[in-house]
Design a protein around this motif. Structure first.
Motif, PDB file in Angstrom:
ATOM      1  N   LEU A 294     -60.787   1.021  -2.411  1.00  0.00           N
ATOM      2  CA  LEU A 294     -59.473  -0.051  -2.781  1.00  0.00           C
ATOM      3  C   LEU A 294     -58.693   1.230  -4.204  1.00  0.00           C
ATOM      4  CD1 LEU A 294     -56.919  -1.659  -2.348  1.00  0.00           C
ATOM      5  CD2 LEU A 294     -57.876  -3.291  -4.514  1.00  0.00           C
TER       6      LEU A 294
ATOM      7  N   ASP B  99     -58.025   5.098   4.587  1.00  0.00           N
ATOM      8  CA  ASP B  99     -57.067   3.554   4.161  1.00  0.00           C
ATOM      9  C   ASP B  99     -58.131   2.978   3.054  1.00  0.00           C
ATOM     10  OD1 ASP B  99     -56.081   1.552   4.695  1.00  0.00           O
ATOM     11  OD2 ASP B  99     -56.319   0.937   6.351  1.00  0.00           O
TER      12      ASP B  99
ATOM     13  N   THR C 269     -60.767  -1.179   5.717  1.00  0.00           N
ATOM     14  CA  THR C 269     -61.266  -2.713   6.746  1.00  0.00           C
ATOM     15  C   THR C 269     -63.063  -1.844   7.723  1.00  0.00           C
ATOM     16  OG1 THR C 269     -59.572  -3.288   6.861  1.00  0.00           O
ATOM     17  CG2 THR C 269     -61.087  -4.014   8.546  1.00  0.00           C
TER      18      THR C 269
ATOM     19  N   GLN D 188     -57.844   0.600   2.077  1.00  0.00           N
ATOM     20  CA  GLN D 188     -57.853  -1.279   1.940  1.00  0.00           C
ATOM     21  C   GLN D 188     -59.508  -0.891   3.101  1.00  0.00           C
ATOM     22  OE1 GLN D 188     -54.995  -3.702   4.171  1.00  0.00           O
ATOM     23  NE2 GLN D 188     -53.965  -1.556   4.988  1.00  0.00           N
TER      24      GLN D 188
END
Length: 402
Positions: free
Chosen positions: A198, A145, A149, A147
């Motif tokens: 990212l 992902d 996280t 993002q």
């Protein structure tokens, strides 16, 4: 019009350069203040319980030199032995109670996947990977992902700590064996991480280009993670993959690489509706890449479950449609999980609960229940593989002339 495009391009280039300088200043400023992740510590009685032996047995192993001298902390007028999960795994290794995948069984890839965001994919993939490491398994956690996280939860600051190549991108676009250099060790001794940044979102665009579809050396774009994981999976018992909340090439690669898909669903109407589309898309993917895809099992995990009448009614509807696919354990809404997410910590890394002890214990019990059930599914896949191997061997022997 041309001048406007040129000016905008120049603005973007200058902003990128200034941003790079800002990143370097931030990294320098962090310096010694960069957060170092640690594991919770336990006394010898809890360590013995986790390791599956007695406290006296641990003391004897330490006295004989089979284990390192214990770490001691002052506790009033006495010194108290303390241990963390990594030391507990060393104890398991010494006493022969370290779990591993069975002989004859391969690494199982568990993918947490859903089209929607906010369904606890990242929370569950993080906690499942750490649960496995806590139990002693060798685990690779793949953050697919952009993002990032999951990556941040291990103390890495994307685009500050990580550089080009420290993610999936090279393995998906250059060569499968470029995956190994991206593997990072974590503060969990048996848990490695492939981070995300990212910039990883660029891979969705890259893999959708016509020239990528014609790249015979790397193979079809949706199955490249499958091939890349083959280059490292012998090191691990289980690989866990966290996916983005969309159905781009990254998510398709994760699905195509899975042996077991865990689909978190929040029992709300919009989430239930999206599951229908999800299964239709999975069917289409299987039709296109049947030879490459080896998904052997799919389970639905109900998350963010509350006690409202609407939720209970929706659960009844989901059970009616997907009954045999649904895990019996559910993840409820807990303040402890919400706090841990905001602090970028997992429940398994907390020394002391931030809220009440009861809230913390409920969160741990729910997580352990869910994770134990998913691990049981993994063990069943191992058993199926072993039995299949035995049957294949017996069939081969039967074909040999006497």
């Amino acid at each position: 019009m041309q001048a406007m495009r040129f000016n905008f391009r120049t603005l973007c280039r200058n902003a990128a350069e200034r941003g790079g300088q800002m990143q370097r200043r931030l990294l320098d400023a962090l310096g010694a203040h960069h957060s170092v992740k640690t594991l919770p510590e336990f006394g010898i009685e809890r360590a013995a319980q986790l390791a599956g032996c007695t406290a006296n047995h641990i003391r004897n192993l330490e006295m004989r030199g089979d284990l390192p001298e214990p770490r001691l902390v002052e506790a009033g007028s006495i010194q108290r032995r303390i241990y963390d999960y990594n030391e507990i795994n060393r104890i398991r290794e010494i006493i022969g109670k370290r779990p591993r995948r069975p002989d004859g069984a391969g690494c199982v890839r568990v993918v947490f996947s859903n089209l929607k965001g906010g369904v606890a994919k990242t929370t569950m993939s993080l906690h499942f990977a750490q649960y496995l490491a806590r139990e002693g398994y060798r685990v690779l956690l793949v953050d697919a992902d952009p993002q990032a996280t999951t990556t941040s939860a291990f103390g890495f600051i994307p685009d500050l700590d990580l550089q080009d190549g420290d993610d999936l991108f090279p393995a998906l676009t250059e060569a499968p064996d470029r995956l190994s250099p991206a593997v990072k060790h974590t503060h969990w001794g048996t848990l490695d991480l492939i981070p995300a940044r990212l910039a990883l979102q660029y891979s969705d665009w890259k893999l959708s280009q016509p020239e990528e579809r014609q790249n015979e050396a790397l193979g079809p774009p949706p199955v490249r993670l499958h091939r890349a994981l083959k280059t490292v999976e012998d090191r691990y018992d289980i690989i866990v993959v966290d996916t983005p909340p969309s159905l781009g090439m990254l998510a398709l690669n994760a699905i195509a690489a899975a042996n077991l898909i865990v689909m978190p669903i929040v029992p709300h109407m919009y989430d239930i509706s999206s599951s229908v589309q999800y299964f239709r898309i999975l069917e289409q993917i299987c039709a296109l890449y049947e030879r490459e895809i080896n998904v052997q099992r799919l389970n639905i995990l109900l998350t963010k479950v509350d006690a409202s009448t609407e939720t209970l009614n929706n659960i009844a509807v989901i059970n009616g449609a997907y009954g045999e696919l649904i895990l019996s354990n559910r993840m409820g809404l807990t303040k402890e999980l919400q706090k841990s997410a905001s602090d970028q910590l997992s429940i398994y890394e907390i020394d002391q609960p931030r809220g009440s002890r009861d809230t913390y214990n409920r969160a741990i019990m729910m997580l352990d229940g869910v994770n134990a059930e998913i691990l049981l599914a993994v063990r069943q896949l191992w058993q199926q593989e072993i039995l299949s191997g035995i049957e294949t061997a017996e069939a081969a022997r039967a074909r040999v002339p006497a």
